[in-house]
Design an enzyme around this catalytic site. Structure first.
Site, PDB file in Angstrom:
ATOM      1  N   ARG A 130       0.856  -1.175   0.000  1.00 24.27           N
ATOM      2  CA  ARG A 130       0.000   0.000   0.000  1.00 24.27           C
ATOM      3  C   ARG A 130       0.898   1.234   0.000  1.00 24.27           C
ATOM      4  O   ARG A 130       2.054   1.163   0.407  1.00 24.27           O
ATOM      5  CB  ARG A 130      -0.909   0.010   1.231  1.00 24.27           C
ATOM      6  N   LYS A 155      -2.244  -2.359   7.662  1.00 25.23           N
ATOM      7  CA  LYS A 155      -3.680  -2.208   7.878  1.00 25.23           C
ATOM      8  C   LYS A 155      -4.141  -3.203   8.937  1.00 25.23           C
ATOM      9  O   LYS A 155      -3.798  -4.379   8.895  1.00 25.23           O
ATOM     10  CB  LYS A 155      -4.436  -2.458   6.571  1.00 25.23           C
ATOM     11  N   HIS A 261      -2.720   2.601  -5.664  1.00 27.68           N
ATOM     12  CA  HIS A 261      -3.272   1.317  -5.219  1.00 27.68           C
ATOM     13  C   HIS A 261      -3.523   0.373  -6.389  1.00 27.68           C
ATOM     14  O   HIS A 261      -3.570  -0.851  -6.210  1.00 27.68           O
ATOM     15  CB  HIS A 261      -4.574   1.545  -4.449  1.00 27.68           C
ATOM     16  N   ARG A 264      -0.799  -2.142  -6.676  1.00 27.37           N
ATOM     17  CA  ARG A 264      -0.948  -3.274  -5.744  1.00 27.37           C
ATOM     18  C   ARG A 264      -1.933  -4.298  -6.306  1.00 27.37           C
ATOM     19  O   ARG A 264      -1.688  -5.504  -6.239  1.00 27.37           O
ATOM     20  CB  ARG A 264      -1.411  -2.741  -4.384  1.00 27.37           C
ATOM     21  N   HIS A 287      -3.971  -9.768   3.610  1.00 27.69           N
ATOM     22  CA  HIS A 287      -5.425  -9.858   3.750  1.00 27.69           C
ATOM     23  C   HIS A 287      -5.780 -10.787   4.889  1.00 27.69           C
ATOM     24  O   HIS A 287      -5.207 -11.867   5.017  1.00 27.69           O
ATOM     25  CB  HIS A 287      -6.057 -10.381   2.454  1.00 27.69           C
ATOM     26  N   TYR A 296      -9.386 -10.979  -7.118  1.00 30.35           N
ATOM     27  CA  TYR A 296      -8.467 -10.845  -8.259  1.00 30.35           C
ATOM     28  C   TYR A 296      -8.649 -11.961  -9.276  1.00 30.35           C
ATOM     29  O   TYR A 296      -8.175 -11.847 -10.404  1.00 30.35           O
ATOM     30  CB  TYR A 296      -7.015 -10.798  -7.757  1.00 30.35           C
TER      31      TYR A 296
END
Length: 313
Positions: A130, A155, A261, A264, A287, A296
């Site tokens: 990120r 995150k 982003h 990424r 994640h 994705y």
């Protein structure tokens, strides 16, 4: 508002969460003409959220963030029971597919980015970082021998390890050498301090000057911290990279609305195309749930689900 900030910091929420929650709580109070929240309830919260949707036309995620801030105010700060919470309607977020660039588009974009912004952009694509994770990277977080980058306090306040692209080892070594020389000059002038996480500066008073804690991508100017009176360097601001990438996107004539982003997203999609396991990609991206990474699979550059159109036959 002092009680709000105290409750947020007591739970070690991020500064961005503190800024967002404080802003929404202030807007909620001002919307109802400075009534005290203790005198209000579900009807006032609903009126505030409805105004955001109908008058300001905010997105569903913005509306839900405002609701989360107001609920934090009532549940945590005021410690009031919320019998009206069950009837509260959360805005439904639309299912959006991420913008993903092809390999040729990534190449065209990066060809128009040079210097430090170009190095940051290559890290975003090459390591799946990120934007703020790349800009807050410190000297101790890079392991050139293991070709690894340790992402600290990502995150959700989680750490993880991701790959350091082999093609960026030499450019990053040159960058760190330049930053080390700049830091040495700062220390000689009596400066050279950097912000430390939590209360680490109290436990180790001189750690803020140590090389390992310095930003890899520092700002060009110093600032004086009002609480300690130390002359510090902040990390490079996000808008610097965002502006440079926008200029590069226009120069490369890309029609897709690419942002930092997007690189990424492209990292994850291209790894899937290369046959890497989705669990591995989940760990690299940080994640919490594999279902987040599964998005994705819908944007692979082979077309939807790899289906061949009958027209092509």
């Amino acid at each position: 508002m002092d009680r709000v900030r105290q409750a947020i910091r007591l739970r070690h929420l991020s500064r961005r969460t503190e800024k967002a929650y404080s802003g929404w709580i202030k807007r909620f109070i001002l919307f109802h003409r400075k009534q005290h929240p203790a005198a209000m309830g579900g009807a006032e919260v609903t009126a505030f959220l409805s105004s955001l949707a109908s008058d300001r036309h905010v997105s569903a995620s913005t509306q839900n963030q405002a609701l989360a801030a107001v609920l934090f105010l009532y549940q945590v700060v005021l410690e009031q029971p919320l019998p009206w919470l069950d009837g509260m309607v959360h805005a439904k977020r639309p299912a959006r597919l991420p913008v993903v660039l092809t390999r040729d588009e990534v190449r065209a974009l990066l060809e128009h980015m040079e210097g430090t912004p170009g190095l940051v952009a290559r890290l975003l694509y090459g390591a799946g970082l990120r934007l703020l994770e790349a800009l807050t990277m410190r000297a101790k977080d890079i392991d050139f021998e293991k070709r690894a980058i340790v992402v600290r306090d990502g995150k959700g306040r989680k750490d993880r390890v991701t790959v350091l692209p082999a093609s960026l080892i030499e450019p990053l070594k040159q960058e760190t050498a330049r930053v080390w020389e700049q830091h040495r000059h700062d220390v000689e002038r009596g400066d050279g301090w950097v912000a430390l996480p939590d209360a680490l500066g109290v436990k180790y008073p001189n750690a803020g000057r140590e090389w390992g804690w310095q930003w890899i991508f520092p700002a060009t100017r110093n600032y004086v911290d009002p609480s300690t009176r130390q002359r510090r360097r902040h990390h490079l601001h996000e808008t610097v990279i965002q502006r440079c990438l926008k200029v590069a996107r226009l120069a490369a004539r890309l029609a897709k609305p690419a942002t930092p982003h997007t690189l990424r997203h492209s990292f994850a999609t291209h790894l899937l195309e290369d046959g890497y396991d989705i669990r591995t990609i989940q760990e690299l991206l940080g994640h919490q749930d594999v279902s987040t990474t599964m998005i994705y699979t819908h944007v692979l550059n082979r077309g939807p689900h790899g289906i061949r159109s009958p027209l092509d036959r």
